[in-house]
Structures are given as C-alpha cells and as structure tokens.
Design a protein around this motif. Structure first.
Motif, PDB file in Angstrom:
ATOM      1  N   UNK A 211       1.038  -1.349   0.193  1.00 21.46           N
ATOM      2  CA  UNK A 211       0.010   0.074   0.062  1.00 21.46           C
ATOM      3  C   UNK A 211       0.906   1.321  -0.119  1.00 21.46           C
ATOM      4  N   UNK A 212       1.886   1.205  -0.903  1.00 18.00           N
ATOM      5  CA  UNK A 212       2.540   2.327  -1.061  1.00 18.00           C
ATOM      6  C   UNK A 212       2.178   3.666  -0.971  1.00 18.00           C
ATOM      7  N   UNK A 213       2.305   4.688  -0.449  1.00 13.42           N
ATOM      8  CA  UNK A 213       1.829   6.141  -0.317  1.00 13.42           C
ATOM      9  C   UNK A 213       0.257   6.107   0.083  1.00 13.42           C
ATOM     10  N   UNK A 214      -0.323   4.842   0.576  1.00 13.27           N
ATOM     11  CA  UNK A 214      -1.528   4.582   1.086  1.00 13.27           C
ATOM     12  C   UNK A 214      -2.669   4.932   0.036  1.00 13.27           C
ATOM     13  N   UNK A 215      -2.115   4.263  -1.418  1.00 12.79           N
ATOM     14  CA  UNK A 215      -3.274   4.587  -2.048  1.00 12.79           C
ATOM     15  C   UNK A 215      -3.225   3.136  -3.419  1.00 12.79           C
ATOM     16  N   UNK A 216      -2.664   2.015  -2.885  1.00 10.23           N
ATOM     17  CA  UNK A 216      -2.605   1.046  -3.807  1.00 10.23           C
ATOM     18  C   UNK A 216      -3.635  -0.032  -3.215  1.00 10.23           C
ATOM     19  N   UNK A 217      -4.668   0.079  -3.974  1.00  7.65           N
ATOM     20  CA  UNK A 217      -5.904  -0.765  -3.751  1.00  7.65           C
ATOM     21  C   UNK A 217      -6.011  -1.807  -4.605  1.00  7.65           C
ATOM     22  N   UNK A 218      -5.472  -1.780  -5.942  1.00 11.90           N
ATOM     23  CA  UNK A 218      -5.970  -2.839  -6.854  1.00 11.90           C
ATOM     24  C   UNK A 218      -4.460  -3.621  -7.058  1.00 11.90           C
ATOM     25  N   UNK A 230      -1.222  -1.823  -6.577  1.00 13.93           N
ATOM     26  CA  UNK A 230      -0.751  -0.645  -7.234  1.00 13.93           C
ATOM     27  C   UNK A 230      -1.917   0.378  -7.190  1.00 13.93           C
ATOM     28  N   UNK A 231      -1.790   1.539  -7.589  1.00 12.49           N
ATOM     29  CA  UNK A 231      -2.941   2.618  -7.635  1.00 12.49           C
ATOM     30  C   UNK A 231      -3.857   1.946  -8.751  1.00 12.49           C
ATOM     31  N   UNK A 232      -5.279   2.015  -8.276  1.00 13.56           N
ATOM     32  CA  UNK A 232      -6.054   1.712  -9.300  1.00 13.56           C
ATOM     33  C   UNK A 232      -6.197   2.742 -10.556  1.00 13.56           C
TER      34      UNK A 232
END
Length: 248
Positions: A211-218, A230-232
């Motif tokens: 969850x790098x930088x708190x925005x990797x949900x996909x 990774x970021x969606x």
C-alpha cells in the motif's frame, strides 16, 4: 122409447157429458205429459251419453299424452345419460393423451439435457479456454476500473485466480503487467475478488502488498507472474474471464 129419453134429466145429461169430456181431457193431458217426460228422458240420456263419451275420449287422449310425455322424458334422460357417459370417456381419453404428451415432453427434455451435457464447452473467437472458463488478454492499457468495464461489456469480469493450476495457465497467456480482479477498496487490507469470494490463494511479490503512499488498492500481475498492489488509476493491460458455453 121416447118415454125413456124423455125421462132423462137434461141437467144430469149435461153433467155427464162434461164429466166425460173432463176425463177425456185429463187422460189426454196425462198422455201428453207422459210423452213429454219420455222425450225429456231420451234427451237427457242422449246428453249424458254424449258427455260420457266426451269424458272417455278426453281421458284417453290425456292418458295417451301423459304416456307419450313419460316416454319422451325417459328417452331424453337416457340420451343425456349416454351423452354424459360419452363425454366422460372422451375426457378420460384426452386426459390420458395429455399425460402421455407430458411424459414424452419430460423425456425429450431429459434427453436434450443429456445430449447437451455431452457437447463440448466452447469459448468465443479470440478467447483462451481453461477447464470451464474462457480468458481474454486486452489489446490496450487503462485503469483498473476501465479494464473491468471492458470485461463486463463482453459478458465477463476481471479474472479471479483460484488455484496454482489456473495461475500457471494464465502465465502462458501473458508476461506483461495485467490487472486481475482483486482489490481492497472497501476496507484496507481485506482483499476480495470481484465475485465476492475471499482470498484463499495468493502469489504475492516479496514485501507485497505494501500500500505504497496509502493509495494502492488494486492488484496486477508483475514480473514472473507475481502479484503486486498498485494505484487503481495506473495504466495496465487486463485479463477478462467468462464462462465457457455449450456448443450451440
């Protein structure tokens, strides 16, 4: 001789004549009365016999009508009974035919289902088949959401990987970064497949997911077919999965 008639009293002679006349009249009257009585009796007898004849004839006619009416009612009832019995037989025959048709239709449906089960599962042109699923690698790159929209337009969804065998099959389809149907968008750290199934099989890269930088949900397939979060909104290819169908 003259002396004899002379000695007769004229008054008495008159009375005698009168009496004789009265007797004659009375006798005539009685005779006429008797004749009228006889005629009246004959008339009444004739009338009585006429009325009796009419009554007897009327009785015969009424009796004939009643007997005929009873016979007609019996015939009508018999005809109705025969019609009812015939109708019941026809209904029974139709019911048997209907039941036989239903049985035939049921058997045909079962036969068709058995034949259909023997037909091979097939995939649309351009899709790859594994077991009972079909897979398609996209020709362009885009975000995770756009990739899923494209799969749904095709009647499928992003791929759900449920076994190492399925993972090995997909590794033969692509060696490029490709979205799969796994994310934790609803709750951080709770990974779920797009079909709602829990995560029972994983193939993460080392130290992933992070969850790098708190925005990797996909999740996408990275190097060596390892998984990475990774970021969606990032741009990648994607893999669609749909059910194989019976050969039409």
């Amino acid at each position: 001789m003259e002396d004899i008639y002379v000695n007769v009293d004229p008054l008495k002679q008159t009375e005698s004549v009168t009496r004789v006349t009265q007797l004659s009249l009375s006798s005539g009257i009685r005779q006429n009365s008797s004749k009228r009585s006889i005629k009246r009796w004959h008339f009444y007898s004739f009338v009585f016999l006429g009325l009796l004849s009419v009554s007897l004839l009327t009785g015969l006619i009424v009796n004939c009508i009643l007997n005929h009416g009873r016979e007609t009612l019996v015939d009508i009832r018999q005809n109705l009974t025969e019609c009812l019995e015939t109708s019941n037989l026809q209904i029974s025959s139709l019911t048997e035919e209907r039941n036989q048709l239903k049985a035939n239709v049921t058997k045909m449906s079962e036969d068709i289902a058995r034949l259909h089960a023997l037909l091979p599962d097939v995939c649309p042109t351009g899709w790859e088949k594994f077991r009972r699923s079909c897979y398609l690698l996209s020709a362009q790159s885009d975000s995770w959401d756009k990739g899923r929209e494209d799969c749904k337009r095709r009647g499928a969804d992003l791929v759900v990987i449920e076994s190492p065998e399925e993972k090995d099959f997909l590794a033969r389809i692509t060696n490029k970064y490709s979205w799969i149907g796994l994310n934790d968008s609803e709750q951080e750290g709770i990974w779920k497949w797009v079909n709602g199934a829990p995560l029972n099989f994983t193939f993460w890269e080392k130290i992933q997911p992070d969850n790098w930088k708190g925005e990797e949900d996909c999740v996408h397939i990275a190097d060596h077919f390892k998984w990475n979060d990774l970021s969606c909104s990032s741009s990648n290819l994607w893999i669609c999965e749909g059910k194989a169908v019976k050969f039409p």
